[in-house]
Write an enzyme that holds these catalytic residues in place. Sequence first.
Site, short mmCIF file in Angstrom:
data_model
loop_
_atom_site.label_atom_id
_atom_site.label_comp_id
_atom_site.label_asym_id
_atom_site.label_seq_id
_atom_site.Cartn_x
_atom_site.Cartn_y
_atom_site.Cartn_z
N ARG A 143 28.05 2.01 12.27
CA ARG A 143 29.26 1.48 12.93
C ARG A 143 30.30 1.07 11.89
O ARG A 143 31.51 1.12 12.17
CB ARG A 143 28.89 0.32 13.86
CG ARG A 143 28.26 -0.87 13.18
CD ARG A 143 27.52 -1.80 14.13
NE ARG A 143 26.19 -1.28 14.49
CZ ARG A 143 25.35 -1.88 15.33
NH1 ARG A 143 25.68 -3.02 15.90
NH2 ARG A 143 24.18 -1.35 15.60
N LYS A 200 14.57 -0.63 5.53
CA LYS A 200 13.70 -0.21 6.63
C LYS A 200 12.23 -0.17 6.18
O LYS A 200 11.97 0.01 4.99
CB LYS A 200 14.10 1.21 7.07
CG LYS A 200 15.39 1.31 7.84
CD LYS A 200 15.68 2.76 8.21
CE LYS A 200 16.97 2.90 8.98
NZ LYS A 200 17.00 2.22 10.28
N1 BES Z 1 20.26 5.24 11.76
C1 BES Z 1 19.79 4.11 12.45
C2 BES Z 1 19.48 4.36 13.91
C3 BES Z 1 18.36 5.37 14.19
C4 BES Z 1 17.09 4.92 14.45
C5 BES Z 1 18.63 6.71 14.25
C6 BES Z 1 16.08 5.83 14.72
C7 BES Z 1 17.63 7.62 14.55
C8 BES Z 1 16.35 7.18 14.78
C9 BES Z 1 20.84 2.99 12.37
O1 BES Z 1 21.62 2.99 11.23
C10 BES Z 1 20.11 1.70 12.41
O2 BES Z 1 19.40 1.43 11.49
N2 BES Z 1 20.32 0.93 13.46
C11 BES Z 1 19.68 -0.32 13.61
C12 BES Z 1 20.71 -1.33 14.06
C13 BES Z 1 20.23 -2.73 14.04
C14 BES Z 1 20.03 -3.19 12.62
C15 BES Z 1 21.25 -3.59 14.73
C16 BES Z 1 18.57 -0.16 14.64
O3 BES Z 1 18.74 0.61 15.58
O4 BES Z 1 17.52 -0.76 14.46
MN MN Z 2 20.75 1.92 9.67
#
Ligand code: BES
Ligand code: MN
Length: 493
Positions: A344, A270
């Site tokens: 997931r 990230k």
């Molecule tokens: N933990 C994150 C989602 C999240 C984002 C929670 C902001 C709380 C605040 C999750 O694991 C994630 O990174 N999801 C990605 C999925 C994508 C790579 C398909 C996302 O939402 O960008």
């Molecule tokens: Mn994630």
Amino acid sequence: MRIEFVQIDRENPPGAGAVAAAVFEGPTLSAGAGDLDKATHGAVDHATRAGRFNGGKGQSQELLGPRGRENIRVALIGMGAAGDWNEEAAETFGARAYAALKTCGSTALALLMPEVSAEEAARAAFGATLASYRFDRYRTTEKPDKKPSVQTVVVSVDDPAAAKAAHADLACLAEAIFFSRDLVSEPANILHPEEFARRVKALEPMGLEVEILGEAEMKKLGMGSLLGVGQGSRRESQLAVIQWKGGGDAQPIAFVGKGVTFDTGGISIKPADGMEDMKFDMGGAGAVAGLMHVIAGRKAKANVVGILGLVENMPDGDAQRPGDVVTSMSGQTIEVINTDAEGRLVLADALWYCQDRFKPQFMVDLATLTGAIIISLGNDYGGLFSNNDALAENLLAASKAESEPLWRLPLPPAYEKQIESAIADVKNTGGRPAGSITAALFLQHFVNGTPWAHLDIAATAWRKSGTIPTSPEGATGFGVRLLNRMIKDRYES
Ligand code: BES
Ligand code: MN
Ligand code: ZN
């Protein structure tokens, strides 16, 4: 915070300390505000006519040392139309009264509540308690005058015994919400999977049965999907299995939480900006842990299972790569397109394990699963997905009753296309369109037809500003209240 319910002396309101009473739009004084008005020779009524205050929702007016009551500080809390007064309003009243006077210097806050029901008085105390949450474990230099002075809320009512009885379950609930908020607030260097498991294990004296599975046991079970996520971490992944047996031989109901104690994104790392927020990526597991806490605390007459998938998602020489294929406990293979879609992967094995071992009536999972849910619903709603209309309706009703709003989104079979893999049974990302929905569709592959609902709480597990009086900035504990309510209303005789 301490809560006391005392017999109100209507002729003689408090002569010292902090005092709060409700005023309705008009302005119209509540009975408690009216009592105070008499004791202060009309000072309260006078104050309600000052400036723009008219008892409207969200307004408040303070007065200091009115005649006849020179040693009190009063907050008049505007509650809007008198006809809108109910238990929920009482909860808001308690929360706003606490917020208005928490640092005033008094150690006690009196809520004047004659002529209200025991349930309303109890809810006012509950609201004040929720508003008092602070996570200040790591502040060693805070100036004393910044700390709240109020340590006791004294609710003055017609029937203290009845109010106290009505408050008992709410006190359990508040304790559970604080337990959940503490877990979610902890930084990830402190709360890693093993520490989370320890804190849950420590609940056993409440009557919960807690098993902790380590990596060796999960490997034996074939949980390649969950284990892949934790593969890059120095911390051992854990699966916590919590059971409450209060419902005789009824089939259990089950709750599954995403417990990513920190989500760097893994190799699909990230951006640095805001990554610190990912300490709350265990908010789903935090909510399930809080739920089990309240279920045990109030000795619910139900059989409830809580399962927490606890992992840390780190980049490392051993970490899983984009393009890797893992085999889940269900036997289905998963192509890992993006290591940041890890929640997931964790839930895939936790859900499968849950239905395989417990054959529950239904499963509800909670997860801070997608950033996309923040885009679609904003910060006030959790996303609800379900393969079962009755379960979805029950969750929506409970969510309304507890002011933890949910909004249902569809699971269109046509969108399955987006998560078809060229080399495995399914892939873990579906691209930008309907990102929260394709995440939910992915989870559905692992419920084996069990009635199931998924709550995406990425937007609601944490608040950046304190706009809800009962939920100060930070961890909310979202989910504990609504699930507790659903169990209470539907699954206890
Ligand atoms: N933990 C994150 C989602 C999240 C984002 C929670 C902001 C709380 C605040 C999750 O694991 C994630 O990174 N999801 C990605 C999925 C994508 C790579 C398909 C996302 O939402 O960008
Ligand atoms: Mn994630
Ligand atoms: Zn995540």
